[in-house]
Design a protein around this motif. Structure first.
Motif, PDB file in Angstrom:
ATOM      1  N   CYS A 116       8.663   3.138 -10.060  1.00  0.00           N
ATOM      2  CA  CYS A 116       8.982   3.495  -8.809  1.00  0.00           C
ATOM      3  C   CYS A 116      11.062   4.040  -8.792  1.00  0.00           C
ATOM      4  N   ILE A 117      11.520   3.082  -9.312  1.00  0.00           N
ATOM      5  CA  ILE A 117      12.954   4.314  -8.996  1.00  0.00           C
ATOM      6  C   ILE A 117      12.230   5.960  -9.078  1.00  0.00           C
ATOM      7  N   ASP A 118      11.881   6.272 -10.704  1.00  0.00           N
ATOM      8  CA  ASP A 118      12.090   7.985 -11.480  1.00  0.00           C
ATOM      9  C   ASP A 118      10.744   8.361 -10.121  1.00  0.00           C
ATOM     10  N   SER A 119       9.127   8.448  -9.795  1.00  0.00           N
ATOM     11  CA  SER A 119       8.639   7.972  -9.051  1.00  0.00           C
ATOM     12  C   SER A 119       9.040   9.157  -7.793  1.00  0.00           C
ATOM     13  N   THR A 120       9.208   7.979  -7.469  1.00  0.00           N
ATOM     14  CA  THR A 120       9.608   7.696  -6.030  1.00  0.00           C
ATOM     15  C   THR A 120      11.025   9.055  -5.619  1.00  0.00           C
ATOM     16  N   CYS A 121      11.793   9.001  -6.853  1.00  0.00           N
ATOM     17  CA  CYS A 121      13.044   9.658  -6.583  1.00  0.00           C
ATOM     18  C   CYS A 121      12.440  12.051  -6.806  1.00  0.00           C
ATOM     19  N   ARG A 122      11.435  11.433  -7.429  1.00  0.00           N
ATOM     20  CA  ARG A 122      10.682  13.161  -7.664  1.00  0.00           C
ATOM     21  C   ARG A 122       9.928  13.433  -6.341  1.00  0.00           C
ATOM     22  N   ALA A 123       9.080  12.465  -6.011  1.00  0.00           N
ATOM     23  CA  ALA A 123       8.068  12.235  -4.659  1.00  0.00           C
ATOM     24  C   ALA A 123       9.389  12.779  -3.262  1.00  0.00           C
ATOM     25  N   ALA A 124      10.537  12.058  -3.234  1.00  0.00           N
ATOM     26  CA  ALA A 124      10.990  12.343  -2.266  1.00  0.00           C
ATOM     27  C   ALA A 124      11.796  13.657  -1.799  1.00  0.00           C
ATOM     28  N   ALA A 125      12.139  14.144  -3.279  1.00  0.00           N
ATOM     29  CA  ALA A 125      12.656  15.439  -3.497  1.00  0.00           C
ATOM     30  C   ALA A 125      11.680  16.392  -3.031  1.00  0.00           C
TER      31      ALA A 125
END
Length: 174
Positions: A116-125
């Motif tokens: 969740c940390i990984d995919s949310t960071c990528r999506a936020a960008a």
């Protein structure tokens, strides 16, 4: 420019389950510190929790699904969301709410690093936010392939190289 603190999946069943998160107490203390600082500076706090299907340990309303009581987060002092995918933006109102609040800088903390940390960071960008991954305020568990510390270090290096700005708890000023 506006900021928000996004707390991902700091739930009873994930944090206090059979598998313990790496350096959990320190991570929890760092997140508590960030919550206090955000409240002091009147920065919005958003808490997202993973919701499993009915009958699962983290089904909506179950004891394991609840946010950690130590965070002292509820609908009166934070915006609460539920998600069913690793990406906190997928199928939720998160992006719309952050855009409505004119949030640009999104400080990301919580669990689990490689999901969740990984995919949310990528999506936020990808969605135009400026994600700031708090490098010492996210965690996961050991896996058969890698110890949690290696997963966290790898994700800090990878996400910090292309998707988010890395910052430590002590350096967050909002």
């Amino acid at each position: 420019m506006s900021a928000a603190l996004l707390i991902i999946d700091m739930q009873v069943g994930l944090f206090q389950g059979q598998e313990k998160p790496h350096d959990g107490e320190r991570i929890l203390a760092n997140i508590q510190h960030l919550i206090a600082r955000a409240r002091q500076r009147q920065v919005p706090i958003v808490a997202v929790r993973h919701t499993g299907p009915q009958g699962s340990p983290i089904a909506a309303g179950s004891a394991f699904w609840q946010l950690l009581p130590e965070l002292e987060l509820d609908a009166a002092n934070a915006t609460l969301f539920e998600k069913s995918r690793p990406n906190a933006f997928h199928g939720t109102e998160l992006a719309r709410q952050l855009n409505a609040a004119k949030v640009e800088d999104l400080y990301i903390v919580g669990m689990k690093t490689q999901f969740c940390i990984d995919s949310t960071c990528r999506a936020a960008a990808d969605l135009g936010f400026k994600p700031l991954l708090v490098a010492d305020a996210h965690t996961c568990m050991d896996t058969p392939a890698l110890p949690a510390q290696a997963i966290i270090e790898h994700h800090n290096a990878t996400l910090g190289a292309a998707f988010a700005r890395l910052i430590n708890t002590a350096d967050v000023t909002f």
